[in-house]
Design an enzyme around this catalytic site. Structure first.
Site, PDB file in Angstrom:
ATOM      1  CG  HIS A 483      -1.871  -1.123   1.299  1.00  0.00           C
ATOM      2  ND1 HIS A 483      -2.519  -1.480   2.474  1.00  0.00           N
ATOM      3  CD2 HIS A 483      -2.294  -2.010   0.352  1.00  0.00           C
ATOM      4  CE1 HIS A 483      -3.291  -2.523   2.244  1.00  0.00           C
ATOM      5  NE2 HIS A 483      -3.173  -2.859   0.969  1.00  0.00           N
ATOM      6  N   PRO A 484       1.794   1.428  -0.935  1.00  0.00           N
ATOM      7  CG  PRO A 484       3.041   1.379  -2.911  1.00  0.00           C
ATOM      8  CD  PRO A 484       2.112   0.540  -2.083  1.00  0.00           C
TER       9      PRO A 484
END
Length: 567
Positions: A483-484
């Site tokens: 989930h960058p």
């Protein structure tokens, strides 16, 4: 600013151009293309990745395959993480039509209302919960599957189908029952009024197929005749006189320029959007100069503020052979695949993440800071099943880590991968929060509802109990939840660390926006595919200048005694 090849100049003159050029056919880019084309604008979408056709991408149960295949993934890895013993973690991003929505786990989470109120308080004016909720509703076509929830909080006519799995494995009922036995509430719809609690998980699956951004948005956009998809590798944004006028790409063995009459919009991921800005001369001046790149706009925040969710798999061996392990053989996999190919039904039609929970780690935490994905098999994202055979697991981790990392250039060469440093677990509070995750998850699995199923703890193992022992396990076993975000942070124009303003315009350059998860000021409470699509939806309205959707005054539920009670 740059010297272009003769082929690039010829193409510039010959006119591959549109009003809007979008870089990246991922979650946000596809939504942007759809809304702009729907409004009659001429759009070119640039995507380096290939086709999303075929069962590896489209079959929900095959999710572990595309994210581990170089054909569909950019193949990025982090730099050695100093607080994780120098480990280099994989950092998948979709290199395929649909972007990461074509290789992700298909979990759909909006996030908590407080997440977006925090965005606005941090300088993202106009992005409070009541202002983004209408965009979540506009994009959704919600199907509750008879499991309840409040339809008034959901969208019903949007392009993104959101469904729920059958939850017919008895372990799903045990998970929710164990939550209630432990004193937590049940929520019929964590994407509705009340996120906090245990209940059904939602997925972007429709009629047995992965309902990616490509299926929901891009294919309808291409039918508008105003939208064109160009397969090419974006090298940099072309800037003339302080204005973005096109995108330099490598295509069919040539370097070309695709012209933008109105705007260039980057939606290339939290890794590639800041990389493209820096290659184009927009970023920290000293860093760009060190790579010999002429500075167009000295923006210190480009590539900074990198955030992610970390998680562990807390795994239990099962007393009963009810887990999905019974299908973990070639014959069963073949039968599941064949049924899916013929009917788009059966186990192949679900991502198997069908139950979830959001809880608070301690009293005084205002809204959930821990997320659980429950899975009725003990297996890793890379498809490696636990040696014990029958088992089940919870993916668990803190939602709001204080650690921050950065994306920087390794080289001025466009083909070079960016350097990615998350700086995971760099704050002491991260370790305390993760210990709480381990202990609270163990408490759930120790409830009476799981007594018929729990044989023993596979991972971390019952011998791992003290803070020091848990920390050592975490250091070796935490993994990215993929989930960058946050590397082109949205904020006020006078904020020196902001990269884009609240309309997603790059500060210091005309005709250029960023419209993906890069602009998140802080990571939302859950998986990022839904918030990324919402971002594309809302940025499209900013671009079109036709006025935003009216605010929705709904307020997210907070535990009435959150200041004094953990549950």
């Amino acid at each position: 600013m740059y010297l272009y090849t003769r082929n690039a100049i010829l193409n510039w003159e010959s006119g591959m151009r549109a009003e809007y050029v979008i870089v990246g056919a991922g979650s946000a880019g596809c939504a942007l293309a759809y809304r702009l084309a729907e409004a009659g604008r001429r759009v070119i979408v640039i995507e380096h990745g290939g086709s999303d056709a075929g069962p590896f991408v489209q079959m929900p149960a095959a999710l572990s395959y595309p994210m581990n295949m170089r054909r569909y993934d950019w193949g990025y890895r982090t730099q050695p993480e100093p607080h994780l013993g120098g480990r280099r973690l994989v950092a998948p991003r979709g290199k395929v039509i649909g972007g990461s929505s074509s290789i992700n786990g298909m979990v759909y989470v909006r996030g908590h209302g407080e997440d977006y109120d925090h965005w606005e308080a941090a300088g993202a004016s106009g992005w409070s919960f009541e202002q983004v909720l209408p965009y979540f509703k506009r994009m959704e076509h919600w199907h509750d599957g008879g499991h309840g929830g409040d339809p008034a909080w959901r969208g019903h006519e949007g392009p993104l189908h959101v469904t729920r799995g059958p939850r017919d494995n008895p372990l799903h009922a045990a998970f929710v029952a164990a939550g209630t036995e432990a004193g937590y509430p049940v929520t019929e719809d964590y994407n509705g009024h009340q996120q906090e609690g245990f209940g059904p998980m939602e997925m972007t699956v429709w009629k047995g197929r992965r309902w990616s951004a490509a299926n929901a948005y891009l294919r309808p956009a291409l039918r508008h005749q105003k939208c064109r998809l160009v397969r090419a590798f974006a090298r940099r944004v072309v800037i003339e006189g302080g204005r973005a006028v096109g995108v330099e790409v490598a295509r069919k063995g040539r370097v070309e320029i695709i012209g933008a009459e109105a705007e260039v919009i980057l939606a290339a991921s939290a890794f590639n959007s800041p990389k493209l800005l820096m290659l184009s001369g927009i970023g920290p001046g000293a860093h760009l100069a060190a790579h010999g790149i002429e500075v167009v706009a000295d923006r210190a925040g480009v590539g900074q503020n990198l955030q992610d969710h970390l998680e562990i798999y807390l795994q239990m061996a099962s007393l009963q052979p009810v887990t999905l392990y019974r299908y973990w053989n070639l014959v069963s996999k073949g039968m599941i695949g064949a049924r899916w190919l013929l009917t788009k039904a059966g186990l192949g039609a679900s991502n198997q993440f069908e139950s979830a929970a959001f809880v608070r780690s301690r009293a005084g935490v205002k809204y959930p800071d821990i997320q659980f994905h429950f899975l009725p098999i003990a297996v890793r994202y890379d498809g490696k099943v636990a040696a014990e055979g029958h088992g089940f697991q919870a993916h668990v981790g803190p939602m709001r880590s204080a650690s921050r990392g950065a994306v920087t250039l390794a080289s001025a060469e466009a083909a070079a991968a960016p350097e990615i440093r998350f700086n995971y677990m760099s704050c002491e509070e991260d370790w305390a929060d993760f210990r709480a995750c381990v202990r609270l998850t163990r408490e759930i699995f120790a409830q009476e509802a799981f007594a018929p199923f729990v044989k023993h703890e596979i991972q971390p193992g019952s011998d791992i109990q003290s803070d020091a022992e848990i920390d050592a396990f975490l250091k070796d076993h935490v993994e990215s939840a993929y989930h960058p975000c946050g590397t082109c942070r949205m904020g006020a124009v006078d904020d020196p660390s902001a990269v884009v303003d609240p309309e997603a315009r790059v500060i210091g350059v005309e005709g250029l926006r960023v419209g993906d998860s890069s602009i998140f000021p802080r990571i939302p409470n859950g998986n990022l595919n839904g918030p990324s699509m919402m971002t594309g939806e809302k940025v499209a309205d900013h671009i079109l200048g036709r006025g935003l959707l009216p605010p929705d005054r709904g307020a997210a539920w907070l535990h009435p005694d959150w200041q004094a009670a953990q549950r």
